[in-house]
Design a protein around this motif. Structure first.
Motif, PDB file in Angstrom:
ATOM      1  N   ASP A 472       0.875  -1.159   0.000  1.00  0.00           N
ATOM      2  CA  ASP A 472       0.000   0.000   0.000  1.00  0.00           C
ATOM      3  C   ASP A 472       0.917   1.215   0.000  1.00  0.00           C
ATOM      4  OD1 ASP A 472      -2.590  -1.125   0.063  1.00  0.00           O
ATOM      5  OD2 ASP A 472      -2.324  -1.644   2.178  1.00  0.00           O
ATOM      6  N   GLU A 473       0.693   2.140  -0.928  1.00  0.00           N
ATOM      7  CA  GLU A 473       1.553   3.313  -1.024  1.00  0.00           C
ATOM      8  C   GLU A 473       0.763   4.584  -0.732  1.00  0.00           C
ATOM      9  OE1 GLU A 473       3.669   3.676  -4.656  1.00  0.00           O
ATOM     10  OE2 GLU A 473       4.611   1.698  -4.555  1.00  0.00           O
ATOM     11  N   ILE A 481       5.545   6.466   1.427  1.00  0.00           N
ATOM     12  CA  ILE A 481       5.571   5.406   2.444  1.00  0.00           C
ATOM     13  C   ILE A 481       4.956   4.150   1.842  1.00  0.00           C
ATOM     14  CG2 ILE A 481       4.833   4.708   4.750  1.00  0.00           C
ATOM     15  CD1 ILE A 481       4.544   7.705   5.418  1.00  0.00           C
ATOM     16  N   ARG A 482       5.703   3.061   1.823  1.00  0.00           N
ATOM     17  CA  ARG A 482       5.211   1.785   1.293  1.00  0.00           C
ATOM     18  C   ARG A 482       5.054   0.794   2.441  1.00  0.00           C
ATOM     19  NH1 ARG A 482       9.319   3.182  -2.585  1.00  0.00           N
ATOM     20  NH2 ARG A 482       8.468   3.523  -4.684  1.00  0.00           N
ATOM     21  N   ARG A 483       3.849   0.269   2.594  1.00  0.00           N
ATOM     22  CA  ARG A 483       3.567  -0.731   3.621  1.00  0.00           C
ATOM     23  C   ARG A 483       3.224  -2.062   2.968  1.00  0.00           C
ATOM     24  NH1 ARG A 483       1.973  -0.759   9.018  1.00  0.00           N
ATOM     25  NH2 ARG A 483       1.628   1.499   9.075  1.00  0.00           N
ATOM     26  N   TYR A 504       6.573  -1.366   7.151  1.00  0.00           N
ATOM     27  CA  TYR A 504       6.560  -0.343   6.104  1.00  0.00           C
ATOM     28  C   TYR A 504       7.957   0.262   6.012  1.00  0.00           C
ATOM     29  CZ  TYR A 504       6.258   3.001   9.984  1.00  0.00           C
ATOM     30  OH  TYR A 504       6.498   3.727  11.129  1.00  0.00           O
ATOM     31  N   PHE A 505       8.224   0.966   4.901  1.00  0.00           N
ATOM     32  CA  PHE A 505       9.544   1.582   4.754  1.00  0.00           C
ATOM     33  C   PHE A 505       9.435   2.854   3.923  1.00  0.00           C
ATOM     34  CE2 PHE A 505       9.080  -1.397   1.251  1.00  0.00           C
ATOM     35  CZ  PHE A 505       9.554  -0.704   0.147  1.00  0.00           C
ATOM     36  N   ALA A 506      10.468   3.690   4.030  1.00  0.00           N
ATOM     37  CA  ALA A 506      10.524   4.946   3.276  1.00  0.00           C
ATOM     38  C   ALA A 506      11.975   5.403   3.209  1.00  0.00           C
ATOM     39  CB  ALA A 506       9.657   6.009   3.943  1.00  0.00           C
ATOM     40  N   VAL A 507      12.256   6.290   2.254  1.00  0.00           N
ATOM     41  CA  VAL A 507      13.585   6.891   2.116  1.00  0.00           C
ATOM     42  C   VAL A 507      13.408   8.409   2.135  1.00  0.00           C
ATOM     43  CG1 VAL A 507      15.637   7.126   0.670  1.00  0.00           C
ATOM     44  CG2 VAL A 507      14.407   4.945   0.744  1.00  0.00           C
ATOM     45  N   HIS A 508      14.147   9.080   3.008  1.00  0.00           N
ATOM     46  CA  HIS A 508      13.970  10.528   3.130  1.00  0.00           C
ATOM     47  C   HIS A 508      15.147  11.143   3.882  1.00  0.00           C
ATOM     48  CE1 HIS A 508      12.155  14.421   3.769  1.00  0.00           C
ATOM     49  NE2 HIS A 508      12.161  14.265   5.078  1.00  0.00           N
ATOM     50  N   ASN A 509      15.571  12.312   3.430  1.00  0.00           N
ATOM     51  CA  ASN A 509      16.561  13.125   4.140  1.00  0.00           C
ATOM     52  C   ASN A 509      17.844  12.340   4.449  1.00  0.00           C
ATOM     53  OD1 ASN A 509      17.426  15.543   5.253  1.00  0.00           O
ATOM     54  ND2 ASN A 509      16.549  15.128   7.267  1.00  0.00           N
ATOM     55  N   GLY A 510      18.296  11.557   3.458  1.00  0.00           N
ATOM     56  CA  GLY A 510      19.544  10.824   3.614  1.00  0.00           C
ATOM     57  C   GLY A 510      19.462   9.649   4.557  1.00  0.00           C
ATOM     58  N   PHE A 514      12.532   2.080   8.452  1.00  0.00           N
ATOM     59  CA  PHE A 514      11.814   0.816   8.461  1.00  0.00           C
ATOM     60  C   PHE A 514      10.989   0.773   9.739  1.00  0.00           C
ATOM     61  CE2 PHE A 514      11.307  -3.646   9.625  1.00  0.00           C
ATOM     62  CZ  PHE A 514      10.809  -4.187   8.449  1.00  0.00           C
ATOM     63  N   GLY A 515       9.685   0.553   9.606  1.00  0.00           N
ATOM     64  CA  GLY A 515       8.831   0.613  10.785  1.00  0.00           C
ATOM     65  C   GLY A 515       7.822  -0.501  10.878  1.00  0.00           C
ATOM     66  N   GLN A 516       7.245  -0.609  12.069  1.00  0.00           N
ATOM     67  CA  GLN A 516       6.173  -1.556  12.320  1.00  0.00           C
ATOM     68  C   GLN A 516       5.201  -0.911  13.292  1.00  0.00           C
ATOM     69  OE1 GLN A 516       7.498  -5.430  13.557  1.00  0.00           O
ATOM     70  NE2 GLN A 516       5.606  -6.397  12.941  1.00  0.00           N
ATOM     71  N   GLY A 517       3.903  -1.147  13.051  1.00  0.00           N
ATOM     72  CA  GLY A 517       2.887  -0.448  13.811  1.00  0.00           C
ATOM     73  C   GLY A 517       2.356   0.697  12.972  1.00  0.00           C
TER      74      GLY A 517
END
Length: 621
Positions: A472-473, A481-483, A504-510, A514-517
């Motif tokens: 899910d984007e 953010i991609r989950r 989920y994961f994302a790339v930002h500000n260098g 990676f997250g959960q919840g």
């Protein structure tokens, strides 16, 4: 987040917070043999009640009325215990034991003398200062079902494997028509006089084998002494009565570390050097006749590649102070090789990055060269399993040449030095799904080149025809953010309940996130990176913790115990409801304000040592 994992971590935190047992001064390590694998030591039980009763943490725990919250489960357990004979006996013994402990308690694992028949290369030792007499101790042990005459049976196959006469394998496969042979086991009490004291031990005979002495106990000068081997027990009695030359207290490894401990109330100490050498002997013995495996891994070579031979010691100690609880720990080694080469720490630039948002229940900050750590891991793999390293290289090269996915350049060698973990629990998590308590965790990893990571993701996702079915984007403040989607069956209700547990994961500000919840924690971080209006560093308790930290530390951590306990309460309430058996009373759930405590700590890298200090303190009003 898996429920079992959540309960384990919650239980660990609760135990560490509540099971605080204060003690004072030690002496029994001087009675131990030099070849001692490790000890668990508490230093004055008689002092426990006096100091703990006056401690503010105890007052806050009582204020939270945790007993009322757990009342249904406690009442159920008490009822079951009252109906069970063994449980009643155990309760009786514990109550009696509490009355008779009046000094030091030490448990140790020691190397067994080679002359000790029928024993492994290790045995267990206890020293317990007590006010009980010999008769009372014997009665308590019998109430526990120990040191009694008894008869039993064991299968011949199981016995042969346990004694090393057989290593299992084909011998474990029984002929269905052949009845399993059963051996008679006879255990009896024996008593003997030794240097003015009575040794109480057990002797066990299995089948036609000669009996083996399992060790036992003696009361020496108001100290209960136990050893699981007879010769070890006699050595301990000799030491208590007349002292011991070349004791554990005299070893260089103990002296060097004991000085760093100060005067703790309790401690756990592991002699890594002795443990590693014994473990290597075990690996040699168990693998000397092992056939080559399909990967060509030599087990002894793989073990040696880990570099455990350079480990010296590790320990952790606790001191109950008048207004707080202090912890110390250390891990020492002679050089960095093998697994230790993965510890590529560097001093922190800042204790608390400005993007960590207010309201975070916990966060930890460390700095290490993760690219170097990965290179060292590959070198370790090459030593441990030489045949596997070329296979790994081939797979990575195939991905690059055939798919255009360069894992080394875009990922493995693109990690920077920043590693931050942020968590939100309980009322701080802001979760929208109130049915299942969800702890929100976010891992922040620095990148050397953000563009390379983005290119890697674009290429990799472009190779998946139905990547939209996997994720899910959505976007937040320009950050994609991609989950991962829940791929399990179970209908809409299950899918909805599982939605916030998927990573989920994302790339930002260098950085790579990676997250959960719930991803609200990431949203807060992104917002702080943009305007920095509400950082956690403004919190008075965080500032209080930062003042305790010296310069050049390699890690710093902070945990709001109240929010963590709030999360545990929610989790236990959910389990109680869904188990169909009431073990807590949700209406009595304690308020986070009832236990306003914080756990903070830091680590330093010294010459051949990683040392850490922590403190559990009450928030300032």
């Amino acid at each position: 987040m898996k429920l079992a994992s959540s309960l384990r971590s919650a239980g660990t935190m609760l135990f560490a917070t509540l099971a605080l047992t204060p003690f004072v001064d030690a002496r029994h390590e001087k009675n131990l043999p030099a070849e001692t694998y490790g000890i668990v030591q508490v230093l004055d039980v008689a002092d426990l009640q006096k100091r703990w009763d006056k401690h503010p943490l105890k007052a806050d725990i009582e204020k939270a009325k945790l007993e009322e919250f757990f009342a249904p489960g406690i009442q159920k357990m008490e009822k079951e215990m009252s109906e069970d004979k063994k449980s009643k006996e155990a309760k009786k013994v514990l109550e009696s034991l509490k009355k008779h402990l009046n000094g030091e308690v030490l448990f140790a694992v020691v190397k067994t003398p080679k002359t000790e028949k029928g024993h492994a290369p290790y045995d267990y030792v206890w020293f317990v200062d007590t006010s009980a007499d010999e008769k009372t101790i014997g009665e308590m042990l019998e109430d526990c079902g120990l040191l009694q005459d008894e008869k039993g049976e064991v299968s011949e196959t199981a016995y042969n494997i346990s004694t090393g006469k057989s290593k299992g394998g084909d011998e474990m496969i029984e002929d269905e028509e052949e009845e399993e042979k059963v051996l008679e086991v006879i255990t009896k009490k024996i008593s003997e006089k030794y240097k003015g004291v009575t040794l109480h031990s057990r002797e066990v005979a299995v089948g036609k084998d000669d009996p083996v002495n399992l060790g036992g106990w003696a009361l020496v000068d108001k100290t209960f002494v136990y050893a699981s081997a007879p010769n070890v027990l006699k050595e301990l009695i000799d030491a208590v009565q007349g002292g011991r030359k070349d004791s554990f207290a005299d070893t260089a490894i103990w002296k060097r570390n004991r000085g760093d401990m100060g005067k703790p109330d309790s401690l756990v100490f592991l002699n890594c050097g002795l443990t590693a050498s014994t473990l290597r002997e075990f690996v040699v013995e168990q693998t000397k006749d092992a056939p080559p495996n399909m990967f060509g891994v030599n087990y002894l070579q793989a073990y040696d590649a880990l570099g455990l031979d350079v480990w010296d010691a590790m320990w952790i100690s606790k001191t109950l102070e008048s207004e707080q609880v202090s912890f110390k720990s250390a891990f020492s080694y002679s050089e960095k090789k093998g697994l230790l080469s993965l510890m590529t720490y560097k001093p922190l630039d800042t204790l608390v990055p400005a993007y960590i948002p207010a309201g975070a229940s916990t966060f930890s900050v460390s700095r290490m060269d993760m690219s170097e750590a990965w290179a060292n891991l590959e070198a370790l793999l090459a030593k441990a399993a030489p045949a596997l390293k070329p296979m790994l290289d081939m797979q990575i090269n195939n991905l690059k040449t055939q798919q255009g996915i360069d894992l080394r350049d875009g990922l493995l060698q693109n990690f920077g030095e920043e590693l931050v973990v942020i968590g939100e629990f309980g009322s701080n998590s802001g979760q929208s799904n109130k049915e299942i308590p969800v702890g929100n965790m976010l891992y922040v990893i620095g990148l050397k080149d953000q563009a390379k990571m983005e290119a890697l993701l674009a290429t990799a996702l472009g190779k998946i025809p139905s990547s939209e079915s996997l994720f899910d984007e959505r976007e937040f403040m320009g950050v994609k953010i991609r989950r991962f989607k829940n791929q399990q069956a179970g209908g809409e209700e299950m899918a909805e309940s599982m939605a916030n547990s998927m990573p989920y994961f994302a790339v930002h500000n260098g950085r790579f996130f990676f997250g959960q919840g719930e991803s609200k924690i990431l949203e807060k971080v992104v917002a702080e990176m943009k305007d920095g209006r509400n950082p956690v560093s403004k919190d008075v308790s965080v500032q209080q913790a930062m003042k305790l930290v010296p310069k050049n530390v390699v890690s710093f951590s902070y945990t709001d115990v109240a929010s963590y306990l709030d999360y545990i309460s929610e989790l236990v309430s959910y389990v109680s409801k869904n188990e169909g058996e009431k073990i807590v009373d949700p209406s009595k759930k304690p308020s986070p304000d009832d236990i306003p405590w914080v756990m903070s700590g830091y680590s330093e890298e010294r010459a051949n040592e990683i040392s850490s200090q922590g403190v559990l303190f009450r928030k300032k009003k």
